[in-house]
Design a protein around this motif. Sequence first.
Motif, PDB file in Angstrom:
ATOM      1  N   ALA A  82       0.812  -1.219   0.000  1.00  0.00           N
ATOM      2  CA  ALA A  82       0.000   0.000   0.000  1.00  0.00           C
ATOM      3  C   ALA A  82       0.846   1.269   0.000  1.00  0.00           C
ATOM      4  O   ALA A  82       0.432   2.287  -0.568  1.00  0.00           O
ATOM      5  CB  ALA A  82      -0.922  -0.003   1.218  1.00  0.00           C
ATOM      6  N   ARG A  83       1.996   1.214   0.626  1.00  0.00           N
ATOM      7  CA  ARG A  83       2.802   2.408   0.857  1.00  0.00           C
ATOM      8  C   ARG A  83       3.104   3.153  -0.452  1.00  0.00           C
ATOM      9  O   ARG A  83       3.548   2.568  -1.430  1.00  0.00           O
ATOM     10  CB  ARG A  83       4.110   2.030   1.549  1.00  0.00           C
ATOM     11  CG  ARG A  83       4.993   3.219   1.901  1.00  0.00           C
ATOM     12  CD  ARG A  83       6.221   2.768   2.683  1.00  0.00           C
ATOM     13  NE  ARG A  83       7.159   3.861   2.875  1.00  0.00           N
ATOM     14  CZ  ARG A  83       7.048   4.796   3.807  1.00  0.00           C
ATOM     15  NH1 ARG A  83       6.019   4.760   4.631  1.00  0.00           N
ATOM     16  NH2 ARG A  83       7.947   5.748   3.921  1.00  0.00           N
ATOM     17  N   GLY A  84       2.850   4.457  -0.430  1.00  0.00           N
ATOM     18  CA  GLY A  84       3.184   5.307  -1.562  1.00  0.00           C
ATOM     19  C   GLY A  84       2.040   5.555  -2.525  1.00  0.00           C
ATOM     20  O   GLY A  84       2.112   6.462  -3.352  1.00  0.00           O
ATOM     21  N   PHE A  85       0.980   4.741  -2.423  1.00  0.00           N
ATOM     22  CA  PHE A  85      -0.161   4.906  -3.317  1.00  0.00           C
ATOM     23  C   PHE A  85      -1.278   5.681  -2.622  1.00  0.00           C
ATOM     24  O   PHE A  85      -1.366   5.696  -1.398  1.00  0.00           O
ATOM     25  CB  PHE A  85      -0.688   3.548  -3.770  1.00  0.00           C
ATOM     26  CG  PHE A  85       0.280   2.783  -4.625  1.00  0.00           C
ATOM     27  CD1 PHE A  85       0.510   3.158  -5.942  1.00  0.00           C
ATOM     28  CD2 PHE A  85       0.975   1.692  -4.115  1.00  0.00           C
ATOM     29  CE1 PHE A  85       1.409   2.461  -6.737  1.00  0.00           C
ATOM     30  CE2 PHE A  85       1.876   0.990  -4.901  1.00  0.00           C
ATOM     31  CZ  PHE A  85       2.094   1.376  -6.218  1.00  0.00           C
ATOM     32  N   GLY A  86      -2.156   6.277  -3.432  1.00  0.00           N
ATOM     33  CA  GLY A  86      -3.278   6.997  -2.858  1.00  0.00           C
ATOM     34  C   GLY A  86      -4.189   7.555  -3.932  1.00  0.00           C
ATOM     35  O   GLY A  86      -3.974   7.363  -5.138  1.00  0.00           O
ATOM     36  N   LEU A  87      -5.232   8.236  -3.462  1.00  0.00           N
ATOM     37  CA  LEU A  87      -6.140   8.994  -4.319  1.00  0.00           C
ATOM     38  C   LEU A  87      -5.763  10.465  -4.192  1.00  0.00           C
ATOM     39  O   LEU A  87      -5.547  10.955  -3.078  1.00  0.00           O
ATOM     40  CB  LEU A  87      -7.584   8.828  -3.844  1.00  0.00           C
ATOM     41  CG  LEU A  87      -8.282   7.482  -4.019  1.00  0.00           C
ATOM     42  CD1 LEU A  87      -9.499   7.424  -3.104  1.00  0.00           C
ATOM     43  CD2 LEU A  87      -8.719   7.285  -5.448  1.00  0.00           C
ATOM     44  N   HIS A  88      -5.700  11.177  -5.309  1.00  0.00           N
ATOM     45  CA  HIS A  88      -5.439  12.621  -5.205  1.00  0.00           C
ATOM     46  C   HIS A  88      -5.993  13.344  -6.421  1.00  0.00           C
ATOM     47  O   HIS A  88      -6.394  12.736  -7.411  1.00  0.00           O
ATOM     48  CB  HIS A  88      -3.955  12.918  -4.999  1.00  0.00           C
ATOM     49  CG  HIS A  88      -3.041  12.529  -6.126  1.00  0.00           C
ATOM     50  ND1 HIS A  88      -2.938  13.254  -7.293  1.00  0.00           N
ATOM     51  CD2 HIS A  88      -2.179  11.488  -6.265  1.00  0.00           C
ATOM     52  CE1 HIS A  88      -2.044  12.700  -8.084  1.00  0.00           C
ATOM     53  NE2 HIS A  88      -1.573  11.614  -7.488  1.00  0.00           N
ATOM     54  N   GLY A  89      -6.008  14.657  -6.322  1.00  0.00           N
ATOM     55  CA  GLY A  89      -6.520  15.469  -7.409  1.00  0.00           C
ATOM     56  C   GLY A  89      -5.546  15.565  -8.565  1.00  0.00           C
ATOM     57  O   GLY A  89      -4.389  15.156  -8.466  1.00  0.00           O
ATOM     58  N   THR A  90      -6.001  16.105  -9.674  1.00  0.00           N
ATOM     59  CA  THR A  90      -5.112  16.333 -10.809  1.00  0.00           C
ATOM     60  C   THR A  90      -4.149  17.481 -10.492  1.00  0.00           C
ATOM     61  O   THR A  90      -4.471  18.387  -9.715  1.00  0.00           O
ATOM     62  CB  THR A  90      -5.922  16.684 -12.071  1.00  0.00           C
ATOM     63  OG1 THR A  90      -6.947  17.616 -11.726  1.00  0.00           O
ATOM     64  CG2 THR A  90      -6.547  15.449 -12.675  1.00  0.00           C
ATOM     65  N   PRO A  91      -2.936  17.428 -11.068  1.00  0.00           N
ATOM     66  CA  PRO A  91      -1.932  18.456 -10.777  1.00  0.00           C
ATOM     67  C   PRO A  91      -2.384  19.852 -11.231  1.00  0.00           C
ATOM     68  O   PRO A  91      -3.145  19.981 -12.194  1.00  0.00           O
ATOM     69  CB  PRO A  91      -0.712  17.998 -11.599  1.00  0.00           C
ATOM     70  CG  PRO A  91      -0.951  16.564 -11.908  1.00  0.00           C
ATOM     71  CD  PRO A  91      -2.432  16.395 -11.987  1.00  0.00           C
TER      72      PRO A  91
END
Length: 257
Positions: A185-194
């Motif tokens: 799991a480490r390092g991954f996630g959900l995020h917005g567009t740059p």
Amino acid sequence: TPIQEVNRIEELFRVGSASLPIVETITYHSKVPWQKGRAAWLSDYASYYQTSRHFIARSLNKRPDYLKQEVAEGDRFNVLRKDDTFQFYFLVDTSLCKMWFYSIQPEKKTKTLLKTYSVGLGRVDGSKASGLLTPLGLYQLGSKTAVYQPKAMGTYKGKNIEMISIFGTRWIPFEKEVGFCTAPARGFGLHGTPWIRGKDGVCREDKESIGKFESDGCIRLATTDMEEIYAIVITKPTTIEIVSDYTKSDLMKWKEE
């Protein structure tokens, strides 16, 4: 069976709407028995009802404004129900760049589809089990979330950068593997567009990567989509399942409510 394109998000925030049983409408009073003599502020209601301040703000403001968090005696707003055992669940199909957002009742094996999103995914990489930098598997989302504003700096890959230029305005990490996973799991996630700062010095969202395979492995969403997801899920147990074919997910066998 194809999953329908659905958007029921506004039903979560609409005051007086009983169409989704996971929310209830309450009336704000500064004096409440659970505060033991001290005045209750919006943050106290958020804590008591296990509902984010962002969620309450959108309901109060009657639009996707998460930062204005002002409440007055007698105001009505929605919160997530305290007496319900529901959880949130994201199902991502890497072949379609689609993500489905559900509320689920695990003990009953029932699900309610709240919204369908288009997402951006990791770059193609034949050395990975998934064929992408985005892994496959079942992960639990974590609590070390973040809200980023323009000019907020941080460290990324050893460099001091404007965080919004990588993660957009919100970040929710994967916390642990809860089923078969092709990567930790480490390092991954959900995020917005740059967001990119133009020649005029103004920072603007770049949505070009939605529906494409351009990230380092994280799941990207348009800013408006990511901000509403953040407001809804950060106070509840939330799982994300990433598959190459959504029809193979066990969730598809669950009853739709």
